[in-house]
Design a protein around this motif. Structure first.
Motif, mmCIF file in Angstrom:
data_model
loop_
_atom_site.group_PDB
_atom_site.id
_atom_site.type_symbol
_atom_site.label_atom_id
_atom_site.label_comp_id
_atom_site.label_asym_id
_atom_site.label_seq_id
_atom_site.Cartn_x
_atom_site.Cartn_y
_atom_site.Cartn_z
ATOM 1 N N UNK A 105 -2.158 6.614 -72.163
ATOM 2 C CA UNK A 105 -1.463 7.133 -71.228
ATOM 3 C C UNK A 105 -0.130 7.143 -72.116
ATOM 4 N N UNK A 106 0.083 8.126 -72.307
ATOM 5 C CA UNK A 106 1.641 8.343 -73.383
ATOM 6 C C UNK A 106 2.530 8.019 -73.792
ATOM 7 N N UNK A 107 3.152 6.790 -74.969
ATOM 8 C CA UNK A 107 4.093 6.253 -75.400
ATOM 9 C C UNK A 107 5.253 7.034 -75.348
ATOM 10 N N UNK A 108 5.922 6.295 -74.810
ATOM 11 C CA UNK A 108 7.005 7.032 -75.038
ATOM 12 C C UNK A 108 8.793 6.305 -75.828
ATOM 13 N N UNK A 109 10.152 6.808 -76.067
ATOM 14 C CA UNK A 109 10.681 6.461 -76.452
ATOM 15 C C UNK A 109 10.623 5.142 -76.609
ATOM 16 N N UNK A 110 10.512 4.108 -75.864
ATOM 17 C CA UNK A 110 10.896 3.198 -75.685
ATOM 18 C C UNK A 110 9.780 1.560 -75.622
ATOM 19 N N UNK A 111 8.633 2.667 -75.693
ATOM 20 C CA UNK A 111 7.788 2.205 -75.694
ATOM 21 C C UNK A 111 7.645 2.272 -77.405
ATOM 22 N N UNK A 112 7.608 2.937 -78.753
ATOM 23 C CA UNK A 112 7.707 2.806 -80.041
ATOM 24 C C UNK A 112 8.228 2.012 -80.652
ATOM 25 N N UNK A 113 10.080 2.233 -79.509
ATOM 26 C CA UNK A 113 10.887 0.506 -80.580
ATOM 27 C C UNK A 113 10.308 -0.081 -80.071
ATOM 28 N N UNK A 114 9.269 -0.396 -79.258
ATOM 29 C CA UNK A 114 9.076 -1.921 -78.453
ATOM 30 C C UNK A 114 8.263 -1.957 -79.867
ATOM 31 N N UNK A 115 7.191 -1.530 -80.164
ATOM 32 C CA UNK A 115 5.775 -1.476 -80.926
ATOM 33 C C UNK A 115 6.953 -1.638 -81.894
ATOM 34 N N UNK A 171 0.125 -1.637 -73.301
ATOM 35 C CA UNK A 171 0.803 -2.157 -72.869
ATOM 36 C C UNK A 171 2.154 -1.727 -73.204
ATOM 37 N N UNK A 172 2.313 -0.805 -74.331
ATOM 38 C CA UNK A 172 3.349 -0.132 -74.965
ATOM 39 C C UNK A 172 3.649 0.811 -73.751
ATOM 40 N N UNK A 173 3.024 2.024 -73.236
ATOM 41 C CA UNK A 173 2.766 2.207 -72.162
ATOM 42 C C UNK A 173 3.754 1.940 -70.727
ATOM 43 N N UNK A 174 3.144 0.964 -70.331
ATOM 44 C CA UNK A 174 4.170 0.145 -69.395
ATOM 45 C C UNK A 174 5.294 -1.067 -69.486
ATOM 46 N N UNK A 175 5.470 -1.041 -70.897
ATOM 47 C CA UNK A 175 7.053 -1.630 -71.478
ATOM 48 C C UNK A 175 7.539 -0.094 -71.220
#
Length: 127
Positions: free
Chosen positions: A35-45, A68-72
Motif C-alpha cells: 500500500x502507499x505510504x503517506x506523509x505520516x508513514x514517511x515521517x515515522x520511517x 507497518x508504515x501504511x498502517x501508521x
C-alpha cells in the motif's frame, strides 16, 4: 579457480543472498500488494531509522516495513481528522461562521489544523 555461487540461501534466517562484487547482499523483494505510504508513514520511517534502527532493520528484513508504515499513516490520518473535528466543535468553528465570515473561518481552521498536526507528530514520536 572456482567461480563463486551468485545466489546463496541461509537456512538460519530463511533469506536468499545475491553476490554483488565481493559481497553477498540480501535479495529483498517487496510484496506486490504493498500500500502507499503517506506523509505520516514517511515521517515515522525517518524516526525509526534515526532512533530505533534495530526495529527498523527487523521490519525491513522481514518485509513488513511498508505495511507497518501504511498502517501508521492511516491511523494518523484518521486521528488527525477526528481531532480537527473535535477541536472545531469545541471552539465553535462551524458552518454558520463559514457563511458569516469566510476569512475568519479559514484562519481558525488553519490554526486548528496546525495544532492537531503538532499533537499527531508528538504522538508518533513518543508512541
Amino acid at each position: 579457480m572456482e567461480k563463486p555461487n551468485t545466489r546463496l540461501h541461509d537456512e538460519n534466517n530463511g533469506l536468499d543472498y545475491v553476490l554483488v562484487g565481493d559481497y553477498y547482499f540480501p535479495a529483498l523483494i517487496l510484496a506486490e500488494d504493498s500500500r502507499p505510504v503517506g506523509r505520516w508513514g514517511r515521517m515515522y520511517k525517518r524516526y525509526l531509522k534515526e532512533h530505533h534502527s534495530a526495529r527498523y532493520q527487523a521490519l525491513l528484513l522481514s518485509g513488513r516495513l511498508n505495511n507497518y508504515l501504511a498502517d501508521i499513516d492511516a491511523q494518523a490520518e484518521e486521528q488527525l481528522e477526528l481531532l480537527t473535528q473535535q477541536m472545531a466543535e469545541r471552539e465553535g468553528v462551524n458552518e454558520e461562521l463559514k457563511a458569516a465570515n469566510q476569512m475568519e473561518w479559514v484562519q481558525r481552521m488553519n490554526r486548528i489544523q496546525n495544532r492537531a498536526e503538532e499533537v499527531i507528530k508528538a504522538e508518533l514520536i513518543f508512541a
